[in-house]
Motif scaffolding. Sequence first.
Motif, PDB file in Angstrom:
ATOM      1  N   ASN A 138       0.860  -1.315   0.085  1.00 46.32           N
ATOM      2  CA  ASN A 138      -0.046   0.058   0.104  1.00 46.32           C
ATOM      3  C   ASN A 138       0.834   1.123  -0.095  1.00 46.32           C
ATOM      4  O   ASN A 138       0.319   2.356   0.096  1.00 46.32           O
ATOM      5  CB  ASN A 138      -0.991   0.011   1.097  1.00 46.32           C
ATOM      6  N   GLU A 147      -4.099   9.220  -6.308  1.00 44.17           N
ATOM      7  CA  GLU A 147      -5.373   9.600  -5.546  1.00 44.17           C
ATOM      8  C   GLU A 147      -6.377   8.349  -5.333  1.00 44.17           C
ATOM      9  O   GLU A 147      -6.227   7.464  -6.359  1.00 44.17           O
ATOM     10  CB  GLU A 147      -5.966  11.022  -6.282  1.00 44.17           C
ATOM     11  N   PRO A 148      -7.382   8.621  -4.557  1.00 43.09           N
ATOM     12  CA  PRO A 148      -8.192   7.619  -4.605  1.00 43.09           C
ATOM     13  C   PRO A 148      -9.181   7.372  -5.943  1.00 43.09           C
ATOM     14  O   PRO A 148      -9.332   8.470  -6.362  1.00 43.09           O
ATOM     15  CB  PRO A 148      -9.166   8.042  -3.401  1.00 43.09           C
ATOM     16  N   SER A 149      -9.650   6.338  -6.082  1.00 43.22           N
ATOM     17  CA  SER A 149     -10.378   6.201  -7.334  1.00 43.22           C
ATOM     18  C   SER A 149     -11.816   7.117  -7.162  1.00 43.22           C
ATOM     19  O   SER A 149     -12.214   7.455  -6.034  1.00 43.22           O
ATOM     20  CB  SER A 149     -10.809   4.653  -7.463  1.00 43.22           C
ATOM     21  N   LEU A 152     -14.062   5.259  -4.408  1.00 47.46           N
ATOM     22  CA  LEU A 152     -13.525   5.402  -3.077  1.00 47.46           C
ATOM     23  C   LEU A 152     -13.439   6.790  -2.522  1.00 47.46           C
ATOM     24  O   LEU A 152     -13.891   7.174  -1.641  1.00 47.46           O
ATOM     25  CB  LEU A 152     -11.990   4.776  -3.095  1.00 47.46           C
ATOM     26  N   GLY A 153     -13.189   7.799  -3.364  1.00 46.23           N
ATOM     27  CA  GLY A 153     -13.139   9.236  -3.278  1.00 46.23           C
ATOM     28  C   GLY A 153     -14.302   9.612  -2.790  1.00 46.23           C
ATOM     29  O   GLY A 153     -14.605  10.325  -1.692  1.00 46.23           O
ATOM     30  N   ILE A 156     -15.133   8.149   0.567  1.00 43.83           N
ATOM     31  CA  ILE A 156     -14.784   8.819   1.688  1.00 43.83           C
ATOM     32  C   ILE A 156     -15.212  10.295   2.030  1.00 43.83           C
ATOM     33  O   ILE A 156     -15.447  10.299   3.367  1.00 43.83           O
ATOM     34  CB  ILE A 156     -13.203   9.155   1.421  1.00 43.83           C
ATOM     35  N   LEU A 163     -11.349  13.818   2.329  1.00 48.07           N
ATOM     36  CA  LEU A 163     -10.149  13.142   2.208  1.00 48.07           C
ATOM     37  C   LEU A 163      -9.365  13.671   3.509  1.00 48.07           C
ATOM     38  O   LEU A 163      -8.795  12.679   4.327  1.00 48.07           O
ATOM     39  CB  LEU A 163      -9.259  13.247   1.128  1.00 48.07           C
ATOM     40  N   TRP A 250      -2.568   5.142  -3.587  1.00 43.53           N
ATOM     41  CA  TRP A 250      -4.117   5.101  -3.533  1.00 43.53           C
ATOM     42  C   TRP A 250      -4.587   4.307  -4.691  1.00 43.53           C
ATOM     43  O   TRP A 250      -5.870   3.612  -4.712  1.00 43.53           O
ATOM     44  CB  TRP A 250      -4.813   6.583  -3.808  1.00 43.53           C
ATOM     45  N   SER A 254      -7.420   1.603  -3.690  1.00 47.75           N
ATOM     46  CA  SER A 254      -8.533   1.673  -4.392  1.00 47.75           C
ATOM     47  C   SER A 254      -8.987   0.218  -4.928  1.00 47.75           C
ATOM     48  O   SER A 254     -10.122  -0.098  -4.689  1.00 47.75           O
ATOM     49  CB  SER A 254      -8.527   2.677  -5.499  1.00 47.75           C
ATOM     50  N   TYR A 257     -10.292  -1.810  -2.115  1.00 53.40           N
ATOM     51  CA  TYR A 257     -11.450  -1.527  -1.809  1.00 53.40           C
ATOM     52  C   TYR A 257     -12.723  -1.982  -2.656  1.00 53.40           C
ATOM     53  O   TYR A 257     -13.521  -2.793  -2.574  1.00 53.40           O
ATOM     54  CB  TYR A 257     -11.646  -0.005  -1.826  1.00 53.40           C
TER      55      TYR A 257
END
Length: 280
Positions: A138, A147-149, A152-153, A156, A163, A250, A254, A257
């Motif tokens: 990770n 960045e988060p997908s 996922l973003g 969040i 974030l 991320w 992601s 997740y």
Amino acid sequence: SSVQPFLHEVVRRTSEPGRERCIPHASRSMVRSLRVAPPLCGVLLASFSSAEDLFSLPALPYSYDALEPHIDAETMNIHHGKHHAAYVAGLNAAAPKTESGKGDALALAALQKTAVKKGTAVRNHGGGHYNHALFWVNLEPAASSSEPSPDLGADIDDKFGSLEKMQEEFAKAAMGRFGSGWAWLGVKPDGSLGITSTANQDNPLMEGLEYAVEPMIPILGLDVWEHAYYLKYQNKRADYIKAFWNLVNWKKVSRNYDAYAKKGTPVPPTPTGGGHATEL
């Protein structure tokens, strides 16, 4: 002694000039006699195991100095090559049976659910192996920051507001864990995101912990044992936690997740989908 040939045999050349790869060869009995992990080195570490061992130390998908300046190379050397290796050796010594009869990433993830029931050695060493294996994949060099997908973003934002607010809650969990342990971001049984922390080498996949932990499938964890940061940060855990966010992969989190945790499946700790320079 029998240890000496083992120490002399760990280094072999790779095809890349000037770089070395450590390829330890030792029986389980030798590992038990050492009681510590052998001296490992190099840019990529081969799996540390013998033919009779079920579990092995996974190679890192980056060099020990790749996470500088946020995590120093010496800490990585000791943390992965000695601490993590010792958990692998301890788990092999405990010789737990897995449902598949294998010691791969899927079997290691599945083992966590019953680790407490299987006894202290499997709980401590099995948890230590899984937690660290997930931790390494990770992470990525700061220059490769991602960045988060979108999914996922958005989740969040929905759960924490942003974030940055999620990172604040995560930091509280990491700072609030007295002594050694881990902080986690994961998916709770109701499908929502959550944050929790665990002591020692426990994780929220484990059933039967004797203290309150919010059950979840972790997608991101942070090691707050002092061996993870003390050489660089000494007693400044907060600085280490802040620096950690510069290294989070991320893309990999992601995928943890989307492909696993959202579906109720524990995350196998492999580098797949992380976009690492070296995909293992």
